[in-house]
Motif scaffolding. Sequence first.
Motif, PDB file in Angstrom:
ATOM      1  N   UNK A  15      -2.614  -2.251  10.052  1.00 45.35           N
ATOM      2  CA  UNK A  15      -2.621  -1.613   8.728  1.00 45.35           C
ATOM      3  C   UNK A  15      -1.200  -1.257   8.302  1.00 45.35           C
ATOM      4  N   UNK A  16      -0.435  -0.676   9.216  1.00 47.17           N
ATOM      5  CA  UNK A  16       0.963  -0.336   8.914  1.00 47.17           C
ATOM      6  C   UNK A  16       1.784  -1.583   8.616  1.00 47.17           C
ATOM      7  N   UNK A  17       1.536  -2.628   9.402  1.00 48.36           N
ATOM      8  CA  UNK A  17       2.320  -3.845   9.201  1.00 48.36           C
ATOM      9  C   UNK A  17       1.951  -4.507   7.881  1.00 48.36           C
ATOM     10  N   UNK A  18       0.666  -4.529   7.563  1.00 49.39           N
ATOM     11  CA  UNK A  18       0.244  -5.115   6.296  1.00 49.39           C
ATOM     12  C   UNK A  18       0.867  -4.376   5.121  1.00 49.39           C
ATOM     13  N   UNK A  19       0.921  -3.046   5.215  1.00 45.36           N
ATOM     14  CA  UNK A  19       1.537  -2.253   4.151  1.00 45.36           C
ATOM     15  C   UNK A  19       3.022  -2.550   4.044  1.00 45.36           C
ATOM     16  N   UNK A  20       3.691  -2.687   5.188  1.00 47.60           N
ATOM     17  CA  UNK A  20       5.121  -3.000   5.181  1.00 47.60           C
ATOM     18  C   UNK A  20       5.377  -4.366   4.569  1.00 47.60           C
ATOM     19  N   UNK A  21       4.500  -5.326   4.863  1.00 45.97           N
ATOM     20  CA  UNK A  21       4.657  -6.673   4.305  1.00 45.97           C
ATOM     21  C   UNK A  21       4.487  -6.651   2.792  1.00 45.97           C
ATOM     22  N   UNK A  22       3.454  -5.962   2.316  1.00 51.13           N
ATOM     23  CA  UNK A  22       3.214  -5.906   0.880  1.00 51.13           C
ATOM     24  C   UNK A  22       4.336  -5.154   0.147  1.00 51.13           C
ATOM     25  N   UNK A  23       4.923  -4.168   0.845  1.00 50.35           N
ATOM     26  CA  UNK A  23       5.970  -3.348   0.241  1.00 50.35           C
ATOM     27  C   UNK A  23       7.303  -4.081   0.177  1.00 50.35           C
ATOM     28  N   UNK A  42       9.699  -7.159  -0.374  1.00 52.91           N
ATOM     29  CA  UNK A  42       9.829  -8.467  -1.019  1.00 52.91           C
ATOM     30  C   UNK A  42      10.368  -9.495  -0.027  1.00 52.91           C
ATOM     31  N   UNK A  43      11.229  -9.051   0.885  1.00 54.62           N
ATOM     32  CA  UNK A  43      11.821  -9.969   1.859  1.00 54.62           C
ATOM     33  C   UNK A  43      10.764 -10.516   2.811  1.00 54.62           C
ATOM     34  N   UNK A  44       9.825  -9.664   3.243  1.00 56.65           N
ATOM     35  CA  UNK A  44       8.772 -10.119   4.145  1.00 56.65           C
ATOM     36  C   UNK A  44       7.725 -10.946   3.414  1.00 56.65           C
ATOM     37  N   UNK A  45       7.263 -10.449   2.265  1.00 54.32           N
ATOM     38  CA  UNK A  45       6.183 -11.134   1.552  1.00 54.32           C
ATOM     39  C   UNK A  45       6.636 -12.465   0.962  1.00 54.32           C
ATOM     40  N   UNK A  46       7.915 -12.569   0.584  1.00 50.25           N
ATOM     41  CA  UNK A  46       8.401 -13.814  -0.009  1.00 50.25           C
ATOM     42  C   UNK A  46       8.287 -14.985   0.963  1.00 50.25           C
ATOM     43  N   UNK A  47       8.429 -14.698   2.252  1.00 50.24           N
ATOM     44  CA  UNK A  47       8.347 -15.762   3.256  1.00 50.24           C
ATOM     45  C   UNK A  47       6.923 -16.290   3.398  1.00 50.24           C
ATOM     46  N   UNK A  48       5.937 -15.479   3.039  1.00 53.94           N
ATOM     47  CA  UNK A  48       4.537 -15.866   3.198  1.00 53.94           C
ATOM     48  C   UNK A  48       4.065 -16.831   2.124  1.00 53.94           C
ATOM     49  N   UNK A  49       4.803 -16.916   1.020  1.00 54.81           N
ATOM     50  CA  UNK A  49       4.415 -17.851  -0.033  1.00 54.81           C
ATOM     51  C   UNK A  49       4.078 -17.162  -1.343  1.00 54.81           C
ATOM     52  N   UNK A  66      -1.668 -15.072   9.521  1.00 56.58           N
ATOM     53  CA  UNK A  66      -2.884 -14.257   9.552  1.00 56.58           C
ATOM     54  C   UNK A  66      -2.653 -13.049  10.460  1.00 56.58           C
ATOM     55  N   UNK A  67      -2.862 -11.869   9.913  1.00 53.56           N
ATOM     56  CA  UNK A  67      -2.722 -10.610  10.640  1.00 53.56           C
ATOM     57  C   UNK A  67      -4.100  -9.992  10.785  1.00 53.56           C
ATOM     58  N   UNK A  68      -4.555  -9.816  12.024  1.00 54.79           N
ATOM     59  CA  UNK A  68      -5.925  -9.367  12.271  1.00 54.79           C
ATOM     60  C   UNK A  68      -5.934  -8.065  13.064  1.00 54.79           C
TER      61      UNK A  68
END
Length: 349
Positions: A124-132, A134-141, A161-163
């Motif tokens: 949950x923390x990691x998903x929030x960090x990814x969404x927050x 831009x550098x992390x989320x941009x790599x995902x597409x 995929x983060x489970x």
Amino acid sequence: MFPPPTKPQDADGSIRLTDNDAALARLSAVQKNYLSDLFIRFLVPRPHLQAPRPPLINIGTFVRTTAIDDLVHQWLSLSSNAGKKCQIVSLGAGSDTRFWRLATGPLKDQISAYMELDFPEVTTKKAMAIKKSKDLSAVLGDPNDIKLAQGGICLHAPKYHLLGTDLRKPMSENLGPLVSETTPLLDPSLPTLILSECVLCYMSVAESSAVLQWFREYFKNSVLGCVVYEMFGLEDAFGRVMVNNLKSRNVTLPGAEYSSDVNVLPKRYLDIGFTTSRALTLREIRRAYVEPEELERISGLEMLDEVEELDLVLQHYAIISSLAVSSQEGLSLWEQWGLRVKERKSEDD
């Protein structure tokens, strides 16, 4: 008066906190120039305020990361030689950044799927960090292709995929529904690499063996690799100190291999059905399996006074690399996978 009722203790809270230690150790190694990682700062709260770790921790993090990176990069290259893309599954991934480092590197197109599993509180923390970030989320597409699931404990993107789950539960519950669909998240025909860094030791041997056996069965007709980084040799004086330090933090090691001989560690993987398995201590890896130029470079970064203590610590951690190949034909290619001794210049050179 009776004292107020206390909240039930979260038995797994102390285990989850060990990921903070790993993240801060990696951040420190990056800040001190042992490693290059553009993404770790997005997964550590207030990274600019975090104190650096001692040289002993920085060197250990360097050796561990360098060796595992070598094995992962080899896996991607061999998959390319086999004419296939590959999959990577990281068990107890925590705040690991390897996906982002690979997805922005030269072998990014070799990745078909990258899956990370950890406690729901961690994901949950990691998903929030990814969404927050831009550098992390941009790599995902494309942002439209990045979806949160199950109330935010899971995140899905085209390749990533983060489970959120508990690995001690049967894998038929953890991954069963995700691989039995029309378009499963993991393709049983593709070469697949499992990564586990200080995770299996927090589970019973029966629980961790069940996880490994599930993957071995699911990929029985393909190629499966497994890289496990674990502590061992905890029955000697130094090992007992390590165990007691963890116990003081309410952390126990039900699955630690209490063997002083590193050569015994591969046995459990061979018993599960892996074709080959090999274990090396971090001490061995530092001395012979890291490029000499890199060792020379990091030797000038910080003054290390506790050389004997460093050797003691590194001698109590091992990297076990195991391989399962379904055909003899495939073995000729995949048996090349593994850490290799790096040539040292002789004194006469």
